[in-house]
Design a protein around this motif. Structure first.
Motif, PDB file in Angstrom:
ATOM      1  N   GLU A 286     -76.866  33.856  78.169  1.00  0.00           N
ATOM      2  CA  GLU A 286     -75.391  34.625  76.838  1.00  0.00           C
ATOM      3  C   GLU A 286     -75.212  33.720  76.019  1.00  0.00           C
ATOM      4  OE1 GLU A 286     -73.033  37.947  78.964  1.00  0.00           O
ATOM      5  OE2 GLU A 286     -72.617  36.137  79.017  1.00  0.00           O
ATOM      6  N   LEU A 287     -76.153  32.527  75.747  1.00  0.00           N
ATOM      7  CA  LEU A 287     -75.754  31.124  74.737  1.00  0.00           C
ATOM      8  C   LEU A 287     -74.717  30.575  75.258  1.00  0.00           C
ATOM      9  CD1 LEU A 287     -78.440  31.056  72.785  1.00  0.00           C
ATOM     10  CD2 LEU A 287     -77.751  33.319  73.238  1.00  0.00           C
ATOM     11  N   ARG A 288     -73.430  31.193  76.243  1.00  0.00           N
ATOM     12  CA  ARG A 288     -72.881  30.401  76.934  1.00  0.00           C
ATOM     13  C   ARG A 288     -72.862  28.869  77.030  1.00  0.00           C
ATOM     14  NH1 ARG A 288     -68.348  34.006  77.378  1.00  0.00           N
ATOM     15  NH2 ARG A 288     -69.809  35.183  77.865  1.00  0.00           N
ATOM     16  N   THR A 289     -71.961  28.507  76.849  1.00  0.00           N
ATOM     17  CA  THR A 289     -72.175  26.427  77.444  1.00  0.00           C
ATOM     18  C   THR A 289     -71.282  26.469  78.488  1.00  0.00           C
ATOM     19  OG1 THR A 289     -69.520  25.994  76.565  1.00  0.00           O
ATOM     20  CG2 THR A 289     -72.123  25.441  74.975  1.00  0.00           C
ATOM     21  N   SER A 290     -71.546  25.275  78.812  1.00  0.00           N
ATOM     22  CA  SER A 290     -70.383  25.124  80.406  1.00  0.00           C
ATOM     23  C   SER A 290     -69.067  25.353  79.736  1.00  0.00           C
ATOM     24  CB  SER A 290     -70.696  23.719  80.240  1.00  0.00           C
ATOM     25  OG  SER A 290     -70.117  22.319  79.560  1.00  0.00           O
ATOM     26  N   ASP A 291     -68.555  25.669  78.255  1.00  0.00           N
ATOM     27  CA  ASP A 291     -66.792  26.413  79.058  1.00  0.00           C
ATOM     28  C   ASP A 291     -67.462  27.563  78.291  1.00  0.00           C
ATOM     29  OD1 ASP A 291     -64.586  27.108  77.325  1.00  0.00           O
ATOM     30  OD2 ASP A 291     -64.089  25.670  77.063  1.00  0.00           O
TER      31      ASP A 291
END
Length: 449
Positions: A286-291
């Motif tokens: 989802e192109l989401r980082t660790s945050d």
């Protein structure tokens, strides 16, 4: 009156999406957010923060501006249809709690979703004489070639007869060398590798490319390492480049030196904020980082261990993320398949599954005669069991090679006067079975165009 100790805080309105980076990836995302999820994301409040003072532009075409073919305004991207853009503003810190970015002008911009589209920086090679001890200023005449400011500075400095040394024979270095030659400079292209554009081309294709570049007036040296720069002192202070010194001690006299030695993802903000960083900012499908509130796209993003560094994948990622963020802002989990490559959909929503990358380059003489079109895509080095069809025609300055695995085209290199990449590239991009037309026929008809 506002206190110096209390920086201005941006007003809160709607679902706040802040995009750090005003380049091609960030601008594409802002544009797509206006129409994502069937156009029903009107509640999204988008702010794009760009460090460059210029309007957003197509970085791929910077060499055409340097060559004098296009004015800077010609390569400008369309203005944002919605939201706002802060230009000439640099983000200096991410405060994940409470969720805001801090800018160099003191303002704080709050977010519900934050997108890092910070791009990449040019690699400055460890050349002796590049910097003075404890200094950070490049000598006069030494330029990177990454931004519009770099391009405009080079264009202002070049003149007919100027001696220019381009360090690096990748896509960017070849483009810069061609552009400088078109401006009348005496250009030497120094490349440490065995052949030009080795990331995209094999040795045979590179020979054709080299012949064409040399026909433009560029002197090409491969397996050639530049170890340092020689400079002279200026009357008013500072230094100016006078030569590029090779590993064997030979000096190439130079009025201009262009550093085209690759790029490195800009991950400083992400690392300082405690996000997971490998070579780039690590993101999931989802192109989401660790945050969970922070995303990353474009040159700075690393997906599945891959850093793309190309415009096509950045657009794919922006298109996917527009649906991810749009659905989140609208409180929906479902998603309508947008139909662009690089994404997949389902009950769990949009997903980025990687991109199929295609490199295009057109090298033309000043008179626009005898252009060389180049297209490279997929896996151009065959694996055991693959079939390879290869044609070379020295009289037409053409080279064509495709790699076939089963009934699928997995890669190819096309050089020559191509009207288009044609059916071969379309078949590869769609991962479709090869047509019944004999492959040799496709190769001898400009890629099936």
């Amino acid at each position: 009156m506002r206190s110096n100790r209390e920086p201005e805080r941006e007003p809160v309105s709607g679902r706040r999406v802040v995009i750090v980076g005003g380049g091609m990836a960030g601008t594409r995302l802002a544009q797509q957010l206006a129409t994502a999820a069937g156009g029903s994301v009107g509640s999204v409040d988008v702010t794009v923060i760009g460090e460059e003072p210029h309007p957003a532009y197509n970085r791929v075409l910077l060499a055409e501006v340097l060559a004098g073919r296009y004015a800077p305004g010609v390569i400008a991207l369309p203005a944002l249809a919605a939201g706002r853009r802060l230009s000439g503003v640099r983000v200096v810190r991410l405060d994940r709690d409470p969720g805001e970015v801090v800018c160099d002008d003191g303002r704080r911009v709050p977010y519900d979703s934050l997108v890092l589209a910070t791009g990449s920086n040019p690699v400055l090679p460890p050349l002796r004489g590049l910097f003075e001890p404890h200094g950070h200023e490049l000598p006069d005449g030494v330029h990177a070639f990454r931004t519009m400011d770099d391009c405009l500075a080079l264009a202002a400095a070049v003149r007919p007869g100027a001696r220019a040394v381009v360090i690096g024979g990748g896509l960017l270095g070849v483009s810069a060398a061609r552009a400088l030659a078109q401006r009348g400079a005496q250009v030497v292209l120094a490349h440490q590798g065995e052949h030009l554009m080795e990331r995209q081309l094999d040795a045979g294709a590179s020979r054709v490319l080299r012949q064409h570049v040399e026909a433009l007036g560029v002197e090409v040296h491969t397996e050639c390492r530049v170890r340092g720069l020689r400079t002279r002192s200026l009357d008013g202070g500072g230094r100016a480049v006078s030569a590029a010194e090779l590993a064997d001690g030979y000096a190439l006299e130079a009025d201009l030196v262009v550093l085209a030695c690759g790029v490195r993802p800009r991950v400083g903000l992400a690392r300082a904020a405690g996000l997971d960083v490998a070579r780039g900012v690590v993101v999931d499908d989802e192109l989401r980082t660790s945050d969970p509130r922070v995303f990353a796209i474009g040159d700075c993003a690393e997906h599945g261990g891959v850093l793309y560094g190309l415009a096509g994948p950045a657009q794919d990622q922006a298109d996917t993320l527009a649906h991810v963020v749009g659905n989140r802002s609208a409180g929906r989990d479902g998603w309508a398949q947008p139909g662009h490559r690089g994404a997949g959909g389902g009950e769990t929503g949009p997903r980025y599954t990687g991109s199929r990358t295609l490199t295009r380059l057109t090298l033309a003489t000043a008179s626009a005669s005898s252009p060389l079109d180049l297209a490279a895509f997929g896996e151009t080095t065959p694996a055991p069991g693959d079939d390879v069809v290869q044609l070379a025609d020295a009289t037409r300055n053409a080279y064509r090679k495709v790699v076939v695995r089963g009934d699928r085209l997995v890669g190819g290199i096309l050089l020559g006067d191509l009207g288009s990449v044609g059916a071969l590239a379309r078949t590869w991009e769609g991962d479709e079975p090869l047509p019944s037309t004999p492959l040799l026929h496709l190769l001898t008809n400009d890629g099936g165009s």
